[in-house]
Enzyme design. Structure first.
Site, PDB file in Angstrom:
ATOM      1  N   HIS A   1      -2.569 -13.099   8.629  1.00 32.10           N
ATOM      2  CA  HIS A   1      -2.326 -13.036   7.181  1.00 32.10           C
ATOM      3  C   HIS A   1      -1.058 -13.831   6.866  1.00 32.10           C
ATOM      4  O   HIS A   1      -0.117 -13.850   7.654  1.00 32.10           O
ATOM      5  CB  HIS A   1      -2.174 -11.571   6.750  1.00 32.10           C
ATOM      6  CG  HIS A   1      -2.159 -11.408   5.264  1.00 32.10           C
ATOM      7  ND1 HIS A   1      -1.043 -11.683   4.512  1.00 32.10           N
ATOM      8  CD2 HIS A   1      -3.133 -11.032   4.398  1.00 32.10           C
ATOM      9  CE1 HIS A   1      -1.338 -11.469   3.233  1.00 32.10           C
ATOM     10  NE2 HIS A   1      -2.602 -11.075   3.138  1.00 32.10           N
TER      11      HIS A   1
ATOM     12  N   GLU B   1      -7.403 -17.506   1.853  1.00 33.27           N
ATOM     13  CA  GLU B   1      -6.436 -16.894   0.948  1.00 33.27           C
ATOM     14  C   GLU B   1      -5.357 -17.907   0.586  1.00 33.27           C
ATOM     15  O   GLU B   1      -4.375 -18.060   1.336  1.00 33.27           O
ATOM     16  CB  GLU B   1      -5.793 -15.674   1.610  1.00 33.27           C
ATOM     17  CG  GLU B   1      -6.771 -14.571   1.943  1.00 33.27           C
ATOM     18  CD  GLU B   1      -6.105 -13.207   1.978  1.00 33.27           C
ATOM     19  OE1 GLU B   1      -6.645 -12.283   1.385  1.00 33.27           O
ATOM     20  OE2 GLU B   1      -5.035 -13.077   2.590  1.00 33.27           O
TER      21      GLU B   1
ATOM     22  N   ASN C   1      -7.394  -4.687   2.098  1.00 30.33           N
ATOM     23  CA  ASN C   1      -6.153  -4.876   2.848  1.00 30.33           C
ATOM     24  C   ASN C   1      -5.095  -4.027   2.160  1.00 30.33           C
ATOM     25  O   ASN C   1      -4.545  -4.426   1.136  1.00 30.33           O
ATOM     26  CB  ASN C   1      -5.745  -6.361   2.834  1.00 30.33           C
ATOM     27  CG  ASN C   1      -4.404  -6.584   3.516  1.00 30.33           C
ATOM     28  OD1 ASN C   1      -3.851  -5.667   4.119  1.00 30.33           O
ATOM     29  ND2 ASN C   1      -3.884  -7.804   3.424  1.00 30.33           N
ATOM     30  N   TRP C   2      -4.859  -2.838   2.730  1.00 29.73           N
ATOM     31  CA  TRP C   2      -3.914  -1.913   2.101  1.00 29.73           C
ATOM     32  C   TRP C   2      -2.461  -2.342   2.304  1.00 29.73           C
ATOM     33  O   TRP C   2      -1.564  -1.758   1.725  1.00 29.73           O
ATOM     34  CB  TRP C   2      -4.102  -0.514   2.665  1.00 29.73           C
ATOM     35  CG  TRP C   2      -5.307   0.208   2.168  1.00 29.73           C
ATOM     36  CD1 TRP C   2      -6.193  -0.211   1.217  1.00 29.73           C
ATOM     37  CD2 TRP C   2      -5.756   1.508   2.587  1.00 29.73           C
ATOM     38  NE1 TRP C   2      -7.155   0.744   1.015  1.00 29.73           N
ATOM     39  CE2 TRP C   2      -6.917   1.805   1.841  1.00 29.73           C
ATOM     40  CE3 TRP C   2      -5.302   2.441   3.517  1.00 29.73           C
ATOM     41  CZ2 TRP C   2      -7.616   3.005   2.008  1.00 29.73           C
ATOM     42  CZ3 TRP C   2      -5.994   3.636   3.684  1.00 29.73           C
ATOM     43  CH2 TRP C   2      -7.140   3.914   2.929  1.00 29.73           C
ATOM     44  N   LYS C   3      -2.237  -3.307   3.194  1.00 28.80           N
ATOM     45  CA  LYS C   3      -0.860  -3.724   3.518  1.00 28.80           C
ATOM     46  C   LYS C   3      -0.038  -2.482   3.903  1.00 28.80           C
ATOM     47  O   LYS C   3      -0.565  -1.586   4.540  1.00 28.80           O
ATOM     48  CB  LYS C   3      -0.265  -4.505   2.353  1.00 28.80           C
ATOM     49  CG  LYS C   3      -1.198  -5.635   1.903  1.00 28.80           C
ATOM     50  CD  LYS C   3      -0.580  -6.628   1.008  1.00 28.80           C
ATOM     51  CE  LYS C   3      -1.627  -7.707   0.686  1.00 28.80           C
ATOM     52  NZ  LYS C   3      -1.098  -8.816  -0.074  1.00 28.80           N
TER      53      LYS C   3
ATOM     54  N   SER D   1      -5.733 -12.095  -5.351  1.00 22.73           N
ATOM     55  CA  SER D   1      -5.914 -11.601  -6.728  1.00 22.73           C
ATOM     56  C   SER D   1      -7.386 -11.479  -7.113  1.00 22.73           C
ATOM     57  O   SER D   1      -7.751 -11.745  -8.259  1.00 22.73           O
ATOM     58  CB  SER D   1      -5.151 -12.481  -7.727  1.00 22.73           C
ATOM     59  OG  SER D   1      -3.762 -12.448  -7.437  1.00 22.73           O
TER      60      SER D   1
ATOM     61  N   GLY E   1      -1.303 -11.558  -4.464  1.00 23.86           N
ATOM     62  CA  GLY E   1      -0.405 -10.608  -5.118  1.00 23.86           C
ATOM     63  C   GLY E   1       0.249 -11.138  -6.381  1.00 23.86           C
ATOM     64  O   GLY E   1       1.186 -10.533  -6.898  1.00 23.86           O
TER      65      GLY E   1
ATOM     66  N   GLY F   1      -6.423  -7.055  -1.728  1.00 26.89           N
ATOM     67  CA  GLY F   1      -5.162  -6.331  -1.582  1.00 26.89           C
ATOM     68  C   GLY F   1      -4.992  -5.305  -2.681  1.00 26.89           C
ATOM     69  O   GLY F   1      -5.600  -4.229  -2.641  1.00 26.89           O
TER      70      GLY F   1
ATOM     71  N   GLU G   1       1.359 -13.226   5.031  1.00 27.54           N
ATOM     72  CA  GLU G   1       2.598 -12.430   5.063  1.00 27.54           C
ATOM     73  C   GLU G   1       3.099 -12.289   6.492  1.00 27.54           C
ATOM     74  O   GLU G   1       4.301 -12.300   6.751  1.00 27.54           O
ATOM     75  CB  GLU G   1       2.350 -11.056   4.416  1.00 27.54           C
ATOM     76  CG  GLU G   1       2.243 -11.170   2.907  1.00 27.54           C
ATOM     77  CD  GLU G   1       1.376 -10.106   2.242  1.00 27.54           C
ATOM     78  OE1 GLU G   1       1.050  -9.087   2.886  1.00 27.54           O
ATOM     79  OE2 GLU G   1       1.011 -10.323   1.068  1.00 27.54           O
TER      80      GLU G   1
HETATM   81  P1  PGA Z   1      -4.141  -9.440  -3.353  1.00 32.91           P
HETATM   82  O1  PGA Z   1      -3.924  -9.556  -1.774  1.00 32.91           O
HETATM   83  O2  PGA Z   1      -5.581  -9.061  -3.582  1.00 32.91           O
HETATM   84  O3  PGA Z   1      -3.194  -8.333  -3.789  1.00 32.91           O
HETATM   85  O4  PGA Z   1      -3.798 -10.749  -3.951  1.00 32.91           O
HETATM   86  C1  PGA Z   1      -4.916 -10.135  -0.958  1.00 32.91           C
HETATM   87  C2  PGA Z   1      -4.437 -10.199   0.465  1.00 32.91           C
HETATM   88  O5  PGA Z   1      -3.231 -10.381   0.687  1.00 32.91           O
HETATM   89  O6  PGA Z   1      -5.236 -10.082   1.412  1.00 32.91           O
END
Ligand code: PGA
Length: 254
Positions: free
Chosen positions: A97, A169, A10-12, A209, A175, A230, A99
Site C-alpha cells: 500500500h 490506487e 482496508n480498515w487501516k 475515494s 483518502g 478505505g 502508505e
Molecule cells: P480511501 O482509501 O478509500 O479512504 O481513499 C483507499 C485505500 O487506501 O486503500
C-alpha cells in the site's frame, strides 16, 4: 457471462477487536445475502484478526490482513509472518500500500518477497500500485504502474501469478475525496492488465475515494473488477451500499 467482482475493505489503523466484532455482526449477514458472484473481504489491523476469524467463521466474508513479513518465523520483533496469518484463516493480505511504501520503507523488492511468502501459504496478495500526483502530471502513470507490477511478479511462477489481486490506487486519490475518473482508471488498469501479461482474467480493483455514489461508475468500466475501499468501508451499512452499487455497475458492464 458476467464478471466476478471483488470488494475489499482496508480498515487501516481503525477499530479495536471490540469494534471489529460489532462490525462483523452487522456486516456479515448483509454481505452473505449479496450476489454469490462477489468476493468480499475485510482487511483488518493484525490485533483484530483473531476476533474476526471467530466472528466470520460461518460467513462467506473473507478475513484479510494489511501486511506481513516474508520469513516464516524468527527474531523479527514486531513482525507477523504469512504462516501466522494463515493459522488464523486469513485468505488475503494487502501488500505494498502506498502508505506503507511512503511511511514504512516498503520497496518493490520487499513487496515481491511478501507476495511470494503469502502465496506459499495459500493467501491471496492484494498488491497495490499507483502513481503520485507529480508522476501523473508528468505523464508517467503507465511506466510507474508497469514497473510496480513487474516487480511484484518477479519471483513468481506462471501458476502463482494467477493467485494475485492487483489494486490500482492513484496516491493522490487515497483518502482525499478526489477519486480518479472512472475512464482514466479504466485506461490505467488496461496498462496493468498488459503488464500482468498471460493472465487471462486477473482480478484488478480500483482504490482511492471509492464511495457508495461513485462505485457504480467505476465498476461499469470493463477493466475494473471491484474496489479496495478505505474510509467508505468503516461503516458496515455504507460498505454494503457501496458493494450493492458496485455490483450494479458490474452487471451493467457485463
Ligand atoms: P480511501 O482509501 O478509500 O479512504 O481513499 C483507499 C485505500 O487506501 O486503500
Amino acid at each position: 457471462m458476467s464478471r466476478s467482482a471483488c470488494f475489499a475493505a482496508n480498515w487501516k489503523m481503525y477499530k479495536t477487536p471490540k469494534d471489529a466484532l460489532a462490525y462483523a455482526r452487522a456486516f456479515a449477514p448483509a454481505a452473505d445475502s449479496l450476489s454469490a458472484r462477489s468476493s468480499i473481504a475485510l482487511c483488518a489491523p493484525t490485533i483484530d484478526l483473531a476476533a474476526l476469524s471467530e466472528a466470520l467463521k460461518s460467513s462467506r466474508v473473507a478475513l484479510g490482513a494489511q501486511n506481513c513479513f516474508w520469513e516464516p518465523e524468527g527474531a523479527f520483533t514486531g513482525e507477523v509472518s504469512a504462516a501466522m496469518l494463515a493459522s488464523l484463516g486469513v485468505r488475503c493480505c494487502i501488500v505494498g500500500h502506498s502508505e506503507r511504501r511512503r511511511l514504512f520503507g516498503e520497496t518493490d523488492e520487499s513487496v515481491a518477497r511478501k507476495v511470494s511468502a503469502l502465496l506459499a501459504e495459500g493467501i491471496r496478495p492484494i498488491v497495490c500500485v499507483g502513481e503520485s500526483l507529480e508522476e501523473n502530471r508528468a505523464g508517467e502513470t503507465r511506466s510507474r504502474v508497469t514497473s510496480q507490477v513487474h516487480a511484484a511478479l518477479r519471483h513468481l511462477s506462471e501458476e502463482q501469478r494467477a493467485g494475485l489481486i492487483v489494486a490500482y490506487e492513484p496516491i493522490w486519490a487515497i483518502g482525499t475525496g478526489l477519486a480518479d475518473s472512472p475512464e482514466a482508471s479504466n485506461q490505467t488498469i488496461g496498462y496493468i492488465r498488459e503488464a500482468l501479461g498471460g493472465l487471462e482474467r486477473a482480478t484488478v480493483l480500483y482504490g482511492g475515494s471509492m464511495k457508495p455514489d461513485n462505485a457504480l461508475a467505476f465498476c461499469a468500466q470493463p477493466n475494473i473488477d471491484g474496489g479496495l475501499v478505505g474510509s467508505a468501508s468503516l461503516d458496515p451499512a455504507g460498505f454494503i451500499a457501496l458493494i450493492e452499487n458496485g455490483l450494479r455497475g458490474i452487471d451493467a458492464a457485463a
